[in-house]
Write a protein that holds these residues in place. Structure first.
Motif, PDB file in Angstrom:
ATOM      1  N   ILE A  14       0.844  -1.199   0.000  1.00  0.00           N
ATOM      2  CA  ILE A  14       0.000   0.000   0.000  1.00  0.00           C
ATOM      3  C   ILE A  14       0.879   1.248   0.000  1.00  0.00           C
ATOM      4  N   LEU A  15       1.921   1.242   0.819  1.00  0.00           N
ATOM      5  CA  LEU A  15       2.837   2.382   0.841  1.00  0.00           C
ATOM      6  C   LEU A  15       3.494   2.578  -0.521  1.00  0.00           C
ATOM      7  N   ALA A  16       3.897   1.492  -1.161  1.00  0.00           N
ATOM      8  CA  ALA A  16       4.489   1.581  -2.496  1.00  0.00           C
ATOM      9  C   ALA A  16       3.493   2.200  -3.479  1.00  0.00           C
ATOM     10  N   ARG A  17       2.240   1.811  -3.369  1.00  0.00           N
ATOM     11  CA  ARG A  17       1.220   2.360  -4.265  1.00  0.00           C
ATOM     12  C   ARG A  17       1.054   3.864  -4.045  1.00  0.00           C
ATOM     13  N   VAL A  18       1.056   4.292  -2.799  1.00  0.00           N
ATOM     14  CA  VAL A  18       0.926   5.719  -2.508  1.00  0.00           C
ATOM     15  C   VAL A  18       2.102   6.490  -3.099  1.00  0.00           C
ATOM     16  N   VAL A  19       3.306   6.005  -2.854  1.00  0.00           N
ATOM     17  CA  VAL A  19       4.502   6.687  -3.362  1.00  0.00           C
ATOM     18  C   VAL A  19       4.505   6.696  -4.887  1.00  0.00           C
ATOM     19  N   LEU A  20       4.172   5.565  -5.498  1.00  0.00           N
ATOM     20  CA  LEU A  20       4.149   5.503  -6.963  1.00  0.00           C
ATOM     21  C   LEU A  20       3.099   6.442  -7.548  1.00  0.00           C
ATOM     22  N   SER A  21       2.012   6.676  -6.836  1.00  0.00           N
ATOM     23  CA  SER A  21       1.005   7.598  -7.346  1.00  0.00           C
ATOM     24  C   SER A  21       1.539   9.033  -7.374  1.00  0.00           C
ATOM     25  N   TRP A  22       2.509   9.340  -6.535  1.00  0.00           N
ATOM     26  CA  TRP A  22       3.101  10.677  -6.525  1.00  0.00           C
ATOM     27  C   TRP A  22       4.103  10.868  -7.650  1.00  0.00           C
ATOM     28  N   VAL A  23       4.854   9.818  -7.985  1.00  0.00           N
ATOM     29  CA  VAL A  23       5.906   9.960  -8.994  1.00  0.00           C
ATOM     30  C   VAL A  23       5.427   9.642 -10.399  1.00  0.00           C
ATOM     31  N   ASN A  24       4.248   9.049 -10.507  1.00  0.00           N
ATOM     32  CA  ASN A  24       3.607   8.785 -11.788  1.00  0.00           C
ATOM     33  C   ASN A  24       4.521   8.040 -12.774  1.00  0.00           C
ATOM     34  N   PRO A  25       4.847   6.782 -12.472  1.00  0.00           N
ATOM     35  CA  PRO A  25       5.708   6.003 -13.376  1.00  0.00           C
ATOM     36  C   PRO A  25       4.933   5.553 -14.609  1.00  0.00           C
ATOM     37  N   GLN A  26       5.611   4.821 -15.478  1.00  0.00           N
ATOM     38  CA  GLN A  26       4.948   4.280 -16.653  1.00  0.00           C
ATOM     39  C   GLN A  26       3.772   3.414 -16.204  1.00  0.00           C
ATOM     40  N   PRO A  27       2.585   3.671 -16.748  1.00  0.00           N
ATOM     41  CA  PRO A  27       1.398   2.962 -16.253  1.00  0.00           C
ATOM     42  C   PRO A  27       1.417   1.458 -16.486  1.00  0.00           C
ATOM     43  N   ARG A  28       2.238   0.959 -17.379  1.00  0.00           N
ATOM     44  CA  ARG A  28       2.262  -0.484 -17.659  1.00  0.00           C
ATOM     45  C   ARG A  28       3.471  -1.185 -17.059  1.00  0.00           C
ATOM     46  N   HIS A  29       4.159  -0.491 -16.161  1.00  0.00           N
ATOM     47  CA  HIS A  29       5.313  -1.105 -15.509  1.00  0.00           C
ATOM     48  C   HIS A  29       4.832  -2.321 -14.715  1.00  0.00           C
ATOM     49  N   VAL A  30       5.559  -3.415 -14.821  1.00  0.00           N
ATOM     50  CA  VAL A  30       5.151  -4.684 -14.218  1.00  0.00           C
ATOM     51  C   VAL A  30       4.925  -4.551 -12.715  1.00  0.00           C
ATOM     52  N   VAL A  33       1.679  -2.515 -11.986  1.00  0.00           N
ATOM     53  CA  VAL A  33       0.482  -3.310 -12.283  1.00  0.00           C
ATOM     54  C   VAL A  33       0.238  -4.333 -11.168  1.00  0.00           C
ATOM     55  N   MET A  34       1.294  -4.981 -10.699  1.00  0.00           N
ATOM     56  CA  MET A  34       1.155  -5.975  -9.629  1.00  0.00           C
ATOM     57  C   MET A  34       0.673  -5.318  -8.337  1.00  0.00           C
ATOM     58  N   VAL A  35       1.251  -4.178  -7.986  1.00  0.00           N
ATOM     59  CA  VAL A  35       0.860  -3.482  -6.754  1.00  0.00           C
ATOM     60  C   VAL A  35      -0.609  -3.072  -6.823  1.00  0.00           C
ATOM     61  N   ILE A  36      -1.036  -2.556  -7.952  1.00  0.00           N
ATOM     62  CA  ILE A  36      -2.437  -2.139  -8.100  1.00  0.00           C
ATOM     63  C   ILE A  36      -3.368  -3.347  -8.017  1.00  0.00           C
ATOM     64  N   ARG A  37      -3.016  -4.421  -8.681  1.00  0.00           N
ATOM     65  CA  ARG A  37      -3.869  -5.622  -8.647  1.00  0.00           C
ATOM     66  C   ARG A  37      -4.011  -6.191  -7.238  1.00  0.00           C
ATOM     67  N   VAL A  38      -2.963  -6.117  -6.455  1.00  0.00           N
ATOM     68  CA  VAL A  38      -2.994  -6.696  -5.112  1.00  0.00           C
ATOM     69  C   VAL A  38      -3.714  -5.772  -4.122  1.00  0.00           C
ATOM     70  N   THR A  39      -3.539  -4.467  -4.259  1.00  0.00           N
ATOM     71  CA  THR A  39      -4.087  -3.541  -3.269  1.00  0.00           C
ATOM     72  C   THR A  39      -5.478  -3.012  -3.609  1.00  0.00           C
ATOM     73  N   GLU A  40      -5.830  -2.980  -4.870  1.00  0.00           N
ATOM     74  CA  GLU A  40      -7.101  -2.359  -5.274  1.00  0.00           C
ATOM     75  C   GLU A  40      -8.337  -2.994  -4.645  1.00  0.00           C
ATOM     76  N   PRO A  41      -8.444  -4.314  -4.521  1.00  0.00           N
ATOM     77  CA  PRO A  41      -9.661  -4.866  -3.921  1.00  0.00           C
ATOM     78  C   PRO A  41      -9.965  -4.318  -2.526  1.00  0.00           C
ATOM     79  N   VAL A  42      -8.956  -4.192  -1.692  1.00  0.00           N
ATOM     80  CA  VAL A  42      -9.170  -3.671  -0.342  1.00  0.00           C
ATOM     81  C   VAL A  42      -9.444  -2.168  -0.383  1.00  0.00           C
ATOM     82  N   LEU A  43      -8.654  -1.439  -1.148  1.00  0.00           N
ATOM     83  CA  LEU A  43      -8.841   0.009  -1.206  1.00  0.00           C
ATOM     84  C   LEU A  43     -10.196   0.373  -1.802  1.00  0.00           C
ATOM     85  N   ARG A  44     -10.652  -0.401  -2.771  1.00  0.00           N
ATOM     86  CA  ARG A  44     -11.966  -0.151  -3.380  1.00  0.00           C
ATOM     87  C   ARG A  44     -13.077  -0.303  -2.346  1.00  0.00           C
ATOM     88  N   LEU A  45     -12.941  -1.288  -1.461  1.00  0.00           N
ATOM     89  CA  LEU A  45     -13.938  -1.476  -0.400  1.00  0.00           C
ATOM     90  C   LEU A  45     -13.927  -0.327   0.617  1.00  0.00           C
TER      91      LEU A  45
END
Length: 76
Positions: A14-30, A33-45
């Motif tokens: 989750i911390l990695a996702r927050v930091v990555l959202s600030w630096v805006n890396p390439q959206p298709r970076h492996v 994508v993995m961090v978003i797939r793993v964290t999104e279900p909980v964050l969406r809830l």
């Protein structure tokens, strides 16, 4: 102990996702994508529980919940 370790890893993701959202890396970076797939279900809830337009506080709520569950599992 395994569950506590998994909760710790999830917190780091989750911390990695927050930091990555600030630096805006390439959206298709492996890794991204993995961090978003793993964290999104909980964050969406959690997003509807803190409905502030333009500000996503779901990671903060997730951290608090993880800390609460971790303390319960650790026995205090």
């Amino acid at each position: 102990r395994l569950l506590l370790a998994l909760l710790r890893v999830y917190s780091w993701l989750i911390l990695a996702r927050v930091v990555l959202s600030w630096v805006n890396p390439q959206p298709r970076h492996v890794f991204l994508v993995m961090v978003i797939r793993v964290t999104e279900p909980v964050l969406r809830l959690l997003r509807p529980l803190v409905p502030i337009p333009g500000l996503d506080l779901s990671p903060v709520l997730a951290f608090l919940l993880i800390q609460f569950v971790s303390r319960l599992l650790a026995g205090g």
